[in-house]
Scaffold this active site. Structure first.
Site, PDB file in Angstrom:
ATOM      1  N   HIS A  25       0.286  -1.500  -0.205  1.00 43.86           N
ATOM      2  CA  HIS A  25      -0.308  -0.283   0.244  1.00 43.86           C
ATOM      3  C   HIS A  25       0.936   1.482   0.198  1.00 43.86           C
ATOM      4  CE1 HIS A  25      -4.072  -2.221   1.048  1.00 43.86           C
ATOM      5  NE2 HIS A  25      -3.122  -3.481   1.677  1.00 43.86           N
ATOM      6  N   CYS A  62       0.121   2.417  -4.558  1.00 43.24           N
ATOM      7  CA  CYS A  62      -0.453   3.402  -4.689  1.00 43.24           C
ATOM      8  C   CYS A  62      -0.121   4.581  -4.305  1.00 43.24           C
ATOM      9  CB  CYS A  62      -2.443   3.881  -3.722  1.00 43.24           C
ATOM     10  SG  CYS A  62      -3.519   2.688  -4.196  1.00 43.24           S
TER      11      CYS A  62
END
Length: 242
Positions: free
Chosen positions: A81, A125
């Site tokens: 992430h 991301c």
């Protein structure tokens, strides 16, 4: 082109918590580590907490610096992430600044890699925005140019010979399928399988981006696009084929 005939070393981090399909990414990257003859002195893929990321990479860097072998290339793959402002997370949610990671391998901290390609693949991301795309139109632009007088001195900059691939634009989400894995890694596997033994890395990732740009994905039924971003300070071509 860079001399790739000596030892090649690789490091992989992949957070699997809350990232269904990540195991497929690990499988794909391990396949290409083997195909391109990269050694993994730190062992197989790690799934660390945030506070463990920098120490693990410092250990990897120290192994490079202390190696008796000549090193041709370093490849670091970080899959997790991510957040805006250049942050990547461990499995516990603690964050690390990517700039701190890049600095570990600059020409001061890692002299063994001076004038050697340092490739970073960042599958994460970079924010929360979604790119829903636009209709294509024809357009033209003008390019500005600036000429300066420079004095050439034989020194290396602090950071050079980097090739950093981000799976998405700054501020945007990165796409991952729960079965097929991350869309960039999937596209890499396809292009590397077709051209990976012939093309240099710049052409490979240009083709990967072309494939992604011309494919439309979906989030909750809404169309969404992905485009990779490459930052390069390479001075020569990198051919990964052994």
């Amino acid at each position: 082109m860079y001399d790739m005939s000596k030892t090649r070393v690789a490091f992989m981090m992949c957070v699997t918590t809350g990232r269904r399909g990540a195991e497929k990414d690990i499988e794909v990257m391990n396949k290409w580590f083997d195909k391109y003859q990269f050694e993994t002195p730190s062992g197989q893929c790690i799934d660390p907490n945030g506070e463990e990321i920098l120490p693990a990479l410092e250990e990897f860097r120290d192994q490079i610096n202390q190696s008796e072998d000549e090193i041709s290339c370093c490849l670091i793959t970080l899959m997790s992430h991510g957040r805006s402002h250049g942050l990547i997370q461990g499995k516990d949610g603690d964050k690390v600044d990517l700039d701190d990671i890049f600095a570990l391998f600059n020409n001061i901290q890692c002299p063994k890699l001076q004038e050697k390609p340092k490739i970073f693949i960042i599958q994460a991301c970079r924010g929360g925005k979604e790119d829903h795309g636009v209709e294509e139109i024809e357009h033209e632009f003008k390019e500005a140019d600036c000429t300066c007088n420079l004095i050439a001195i034989r020194r290396l900059p602090t950071a050079s010979d980097y090739y950093v691939v981000y799976s998405t634009q700054k501020g945007y989400v990165s796409l991952r399928n729960t079965e097929k894995g991350s869309r960039m890694i999937e596209a890499m596997d396809e292009v590397f399988s077709e051209q990976g033994m012939k093309w240099h890395i710049g052409d490979l990732f240009t083709k990967i981006n072309n494939n992604l740009v011309h494919e439309t994905f979906s989030i909750h039924g809404c169309p969404v696009k992905e485009t990779i971003v490459v930052e390069s300070t390479l001075t020569k071509a990198v051919y990964l084929a052994p």
